[in-house]
Write a protein that holds these residues in place. Structure first.
Motif, PDB file in Angstrom:
ATOM      1  N   ARG A  98       0.811  -1.230   0.000  1.00 48.49           N
ATOM      2  CA  ARG A  98       0.000   0.000   0.000  1.00 48.49           C
ATOM      3  C   ARG A  98       0.839   1.273   0.000  1.00 48.49           C
ATOM      4  O   ARG A  98       0.296   2.371   0.038  1.00 48.49           O
ATOM      5  CB  ARG A  98      -0.934   0.008   1.215  1.00 48.49           C
ATOM      6  CG  ARG A  98      -1.892  -1.177   1.221  1.00 48.49           C
ATOM      7  CD  ARG A  98      -2.702  -1.223   2.483  1.00 48.49           C
ATOM      8  NE  ARG A  98      -3.393  -2.511   2.607  1.00 48.49           N
ATOM      9  CZ  ARG A  98      -4.544  -2.649   3.252  1.00 48.49           C
ATOM     10  NH1 ARG A  98      -5.111  -1.596   3.799  1.00 48.49           N
ATOM     11  NH2 ARG A  98      -5.121  -3.830   3.344  1.00 48.49           N
ATOM     12  N   ILE A  99       2.171   1.113   0.001  1.00 51.45           N
ATOM     13  CA  ILE A  99       3.009   2.319  -0.078  1.00 51.45           C
ATOM     14  C   ILE A  99       2.906   2.832  -1.518  1.00 51.45           C
ATOM     15  O   ILE A  99       3.151   2.057  -2.456  1.00 51.45           O
ATOM     16  CB  ILE A  99       4.480   2.003   0.268  1.00 51.45           C
ATOM     17  CG1 ILE A  99       4.598   1.550   1.724  1.00 51.45           C
ATOM     18  CG2 ILE A  99       5.370   3.217   0.020  1.00 51.45           C
ATOM     19  CD1 ILE A  99       5.993   1.093   2.121  1.00 51.45           C
ATOM     20  N   PRO A 100       2.536   4.110  -1.711  1.00 52.17           N
ATOM     21  CA  PRO A 100       2.382   4.626  -3.077  1.00 52.17           C
ATOM     22  C   PRO A 100       3.629   4.350  -3.919  1.00 52.17           C
ATOM     23  O   PRO A 100       4.749   4.623  -3.482  1.00 52.17           O
ATOM     24  CB  PRO A 100       2.193   6.132  -2.863  1.00 52.17           C
ATOM     25  CG  PRO A 100       1.655   6.273  -1.491  1.00 52.17           C
ATOM     26  CD  PRO A 100       2.268   5.150  -0.699  1.00 52.17           C
ATOM     27  N   GLY A 101       3.413   3.715  -5.053  1.00 54.58           N
ATOM     28  CA  GLY A 101       4.538   3.449  -5.957  1.00 54.58           C
ATOM     29  C   GLY A 101       5.133   2.063  -5.804  1.00 54.58           C
ATOM     30  O   GLY A 101       5.813   1.575  -6.707  1.00 54.58           O
ATOM     31  N   PHE A 102       4.875   1.390  -4.686  1.00 52.20           N
ATOM     32  CA  PHE A 102       5.520   0.072  -4.474  1.00 52.20           C
ATOM     33  C   PHE A 102       5.062  -0.917  -5.530  1.00 52.20           C
ATOM     34  O   PHE A 102       5.864  -1.634  -6.130  1.00 52.20           O
ATOM     35  CB  PHE A 102       5.196  -0.458  -3.072  1.00 52.20           C
ATOM     36  CG  PHE A 102       5.914  -1.747  -2.730  1.00 52.20           C
ATOM     37  CD1 PHE A 102       5.295  -2.981  -2.891  1.00 52.20           C
ATOM     38  CD2 PHE A 102       7.227  -1.726  -2.292  1.00 52.20           C
ATOM     39  CE1 PHE A 102       5.970  -4.176  -2.600  1.00 52.20           C
ATOM     40  CE2 PHE A 102       7.913  -2.904  -1.986  1.00 52.20           C
ATOM     41  CZ  PHE A 102       7.274  -4.132  -2.143  1.00 52.20           C
ATOM     42  N   ARG A 103       3.742  -0.885  -5.810  1.00 56.04           N
ATOM     43  CA  ARG A 103       3.215  -1.828  -6.808  1.00 56.04           C
ATOM     44  C   ARG A 103       3.713  -1.479  -8.215  1.00 56.04           C
ATOM     45  O   ARG A 103       3.647  -2.280  -9.134  1.00 56.04           O
ATOM     46  CB  ARG A 103       1.667  -1.837  -6.792  1.00 56.04           C
ATOM     47  CG  ARG A 103       1.031  -2.294  -5.492  1.00 56.04           C
ATOM     48  CD  ARG A 103       1.574  -3.614  -5.014  1.00 56.04           C
ATOM     49  NE  ARG A 103       1.340  -4.680  -5.967  1.00 56.04           N
ATOM     50  CZ  ARG A 103       0.498  -5.666  -5.772  1.00 56.04           C
ATOM     51  NH1 ARG A 103      -0.206  -5.699  -4.662  1.00 56.04           N
ATOM     52  NH2 ARG A 103       0.351  -6.627  -6.654  1.00 56.04           N
ATOM     53  N   GLY A 104       4.217  -0.242  -8.341  1.00 61.00           N
ATOM     54  CA  GLY A 104       4.732   0.184  -9.662  1.00 61.00           C
ATOM     55  C   GLY A 104       6.117  -0.372  -9.930  1.00 61.00           C
ATOM     56  O   GLY A 104       6.613  -0.355 -11.057  1.00 61.00           O
ATOM     57  N   LEU A 105       6.759  -0.898  -8.871  1.00 62.96           N
ATOM     58  CA  LEU A 105       8.094  -1.487  -9.046  1.00 62.96           C
ATOM     59  C   LEU A 105       7.935  -2.847  -9.723  1.00 62.96           C
ATOM     60  O   LEU A 105       6.863  -3.449  -9.670  1.00 62.96           O
ATOM     61  CB  LEU A 105       8.763  -1.678  -7.676  1.00 62.96           C
ATOM     62  CG  LEU A 105       9.082  -0.414  -6.870  1.00 62.96           C
ATOM     63  CD1 LEU A 105       9.533  -0.798  -5.462  1.00 62.96           C
ATOM     64  CD2 LEU A 105      10.159   0.402  -7.567  1.00 62.96           C
ATOM     65  N   GLY A 106       9.025  -3.344 -10.329  1.00 64.12           N
ATOM     66  CA  GLY A 106       8.989  -4.695 -10.910  1.00 64.12           C
ATOM     67  C   GLY A 106       8.751  -5.723  -9.811  1.00 64.12           C
ATOM     68  O   GLY A 106       9.122  -5.499  -8.648  1.00 64.12           O
ATOM     69  N   GLN A 107       8.150  -6.838 -10.180  1.00 67.43           N
ATOM     70  CA  GLN A 107       7.822  -7.902  -9.223  1.00 67.43           C
ATOM     71  C   GLN A 107       9.076  -8.335  -8.459  1.00 67.43           C
ATOM     72  O   GLN A 107       9.054  -8.460  -7.240  1.00 67.43           O
ATOM     73  CB  GLN A 107       7.215  -9.092  -9.991  1.00 67.43           C
ATOM     74  CG  GLN A 107       6.870 -10.297  -9.135  1.00 67.43           C
ATOM     75  CD  GLN A 107       5.484 -10.187  -8.493  1.00 67.43           C
ATOM     76  OE1 GLN A 107       4.743  -9.251  -8.768  1.00 67.43           O
ATOM     77  NE2 GLN A 107       5.151 -11.106  -7.609  1.00 67.43           N
ATOM     78  N   ILE A 187      11.881   0.835   1.655  1.00 66.62           N
ATOM     79  CA  ILE A 187      12.251   1.361   0.327  1.00 66.62           C
ATOM     80  C   ILE A 187      13.719   1.778   0.384  1.00 66.62           C
ATOM     81  O   ILE A 187      14.055   2.948   0.516  1.00 66.62           O
ATOM     82  CB  ILE A 187      11.341   2.534  -0.078  1.00 66.62           C
ATOM     83  CG1 ILE A 187       9.862   2.152   0.096  1.00 66.62           C
ATOM     84  CG2 ILE A 187      11.620   2.976  -1.523  1.00 66.62           C
ATOM     85  CD1 ILE A 187       9.432   0.935  -0.712  1.00 66.62           C
ATOM     86  N   ASN A 188      14.586   0.773   0.298  1.00 71.04           N
ATOM     87  CA  ASN A 188      16.022   0.985   0.452  1.00 71.04           C
ATOM     88  C   ASN A 188      16.743   0.688  -0.874  1.00 71.04           C
ATOM     89  O   ASN A 188      16.862  -0.480  -1.264  1.00 71.04           O
ATOM     90  CB  ASN A 188      16.529   0.054   1.563  1.00 71.04           C
ATOM     91  CG  ASN A 188      18.016   0.209   1.794  1.00 71.04           C
ATOM     92  OD1 ASN A 188      18.731   0.779   0.954  1.00 71.04           O
ATOM     93  ND2 ASN A 188      18.497  -0.283   2.927  1.00 71.04           N
ATOM     94  N   PRO A 189      17.233   1.733  -1.558  1.00 71.12           N
ATOM     95  CA  PRO A 189      17.867   1.520  -2.877  1.00 71.12           C
ATOM     96  C   PRO A 189      19.199   0.788  -2.809  1.00 71.12           C
ATOM     97  O   PRO A 189      19.742   0.400  -3.841  1.00 71.12           O
ATOM     98  CB  PRO A 189      18.044   2.946  -3.427  1.00 71.12           C
ATOM     99  CG  PRO A 189      18.051   3.830  -2.241  1.00 71.12           C
ATOM    100  CD  PRO A 189      17.245   3.164  -1.175  1.00 71.12           C
ATOM    101  N   ASP A 190      19.737   0.573  -1.594  1.00 72.31           N
ATOM    102  CA  ASP A 190      21.041  -0.093  -1.476  1.00 72.31           C
ATOM    103  C   ASP A 190      20.913  -1.612  -1.371  1.00 72.31           C
ATOM    104  O   ASP A 190      21.907  -2.305  -1.224  1.00 72.31           O
ATOM    105  CB  ASP A 190      21.799   0.444  -0.254  1.00 72.31           C
ATOM    106  CG  ASP A 190      21.985   1.955  -0.338  1.00 72.31           C
ATOM    107  OD1 ASP A 190      21.988   2.616   0.716  1.00 72.31           O
ATOM    108  OD2 ASP A 190      22.057   2.457  -1.489  1.00 72.31           O
ATOM    109  N   ARG A 191      19.687  -2.129  -1.424  1.00 68.33           N
ATOM    110  CA  ARG A 191      19.539  -3.583  -1.307  1.00 68.33           C
ATOM    111  C   ARG A 191      20.235  -4.256  -2.500  1.00 68.33           C
ATOM    112  O   ARG A 191      20.213  -3.716  -3.613  1.00 68.33           O
ATOM    113  CB  ARG A 191      18.062  -3.978  -1.317  1.00 68.33           C
ATOM    114  CG  ARG A 191      17.237  -3.403  -0.161  1.00 68.33           C
ATOM    115  CD  ARG A 191      17.634  -3.916   1.186  1.00 68.33           C
ATOM    116  NE  ARG A 191      16.651  -3.493   2.218  1.00 68.33           N
ATOM    117  CZ  ARG A 191      16.920  -3.504   3.508  1.00 68.33           C
ATOM    118  NH1 ARG A 191      18.119  -3.869   3.928  1.00 68.33           N
ATOM    119  NH2 ARG A 191      16.009  -3.122   4.377  1.00 68.33           N
TER     120      ARG A 191
END
Ligand code: 92A
Length: 278
Positions: A98-107, A187-191
């Motif tokens: 439900r975080i806005p944009g999360f579902r917009g990320l690739g699976q 939402i951590n871009p360093d993963r």
């Protein structure tokens, strides 16, 4: 430079629900909308309301009940905690979706962020069910101290979990602040092995603006660096969990491979995640 369809009237750009983190920097209106939707998502997926937990705070286990837990076999107690952990993780998965944009990320990126971040958010949320006055945590409907978990055979991990809960409670986060912090932890871009790191980074930047906006509004800017300092403790506490899980699965291989809740096995073991439940 915003594309024409993104500007309406006095240069206010339209809010694109498809990509809620563009344009950057977000206008005040966008920030408020983002904060509200993340707080709502947290509240709707918090597993227990604060009022419920407050009402149960002094419901402690009796000596007999504590003894019963301590008499459980190692693998029985591990299974019990794994079920509770999986339950908590499932609520975090719902929060993430439900975080806005999360579902917009690739699976795959959604799974990568969840595989590494959901345990961290469980530990942040645990603050809500921890009573610092008697160092007890909510478990199976009542509050128990570390002694309840003796038969797990990982006293050091328990001490670390409880110490962390104490330190998080000391920050006295509001539900709004916890919601924003939880979304930043996820939402951590360093993963490792993210496919579209740039997109996660843009989401992260928007969420950071939201958190600092909220802390400014709450007149608690000093909380910002304290929260960012918590992230490393969170990560070490998670790896301690994974380490203990490996120790346990060496000694009780059948239990992990047959009984452990599937979602938990996927999240904390190295085999490829299916998690089609996303
Ligand atoms: C009420 C809501 C607001 C929040 C609900 C909530 O936070 N639930 C947590 C979830 C949880 C459960 C277990 C752990 N860790 C462990 O048990 C360590 C050993 C271990 C490691 C790995 C595996 Cl596979 C299995 C056991 C961490 C967290 C919960 O149920 N808790 C809090 C932590 C104590 C130790 C157990 C009871």
């Amino acid at each position: 430079q915003p594309s024409p369809d993104q500007t309406i009237g006095m240069g206010i750009r339209s809010y694109d629900p498809e990509d809620p983190y563009c344009p950057y920097p977000p206008s005040l209106l966008h920030i408020e909308e983002l904060c509200d939707s993340i707080v709502r998502s947290h509240r709707d997926t918090s597993q227990f309301r604060l009022e419920e937990l407050q009402a149960l705070r002094w419901k402690l286990f009796s000596r007999e009940e504590i003894h019963a837990y301590q008499s459980k076999s190692v693998d029985e107690m591990w299974q019990h905690c794994a079920v509770r952990l999986t339950e908590a993780v499932q609520y975090v998965v719902e929060f993430a979706k439900r975080i806005p944009g999360f579902r917009g990320l690739g699976q795959n990126d959604q799974i990568t962020l969840l595989k590494t971040g959901s345990m961290e958010v469980v530990l942040v949320r645990m603050t809500r069910c921890f009573n610092t006055e008697n160092s007890t945590v909510f478990f199976d409907g009542k509050f128990g101290s570390t002694e309840l978990f003796k038969s797990l055979g990982c006293g050091d991990l328990m001490v670390a979990v409880f110490d962390f809960a104490h330190s998080m409670c000391a920050l006295r986060l509001t539900e709004q602040q916890m919601a924003l912090f939880s979304s930043l932890v996820l939402i951590n871009p360093d993963r490792p092995c993210l496919e579209d790191r740039g997109r996660v980074h843009r989401m992260r930047r928007g969420l950071e603006v939201c958190l600092s906006h909220m802390l400014h509004r709450d007149n608690q800017e000093s909380l910002q660096h304290k929260l960012y300092q918590k992230v490393s403790v969170l990560q070490s506490l998670c790896s301690l969990h994974v380490e203990k899980l490996h120790w346990f699965s060496q000694r009780y291989p059948l239990t992990v491979h047959s009984v452990f809740p599937p979602l938990y096995k996927e999240l904390f073991t190295s085999d490829l995640p299916s998690m089609d439940s996303l």
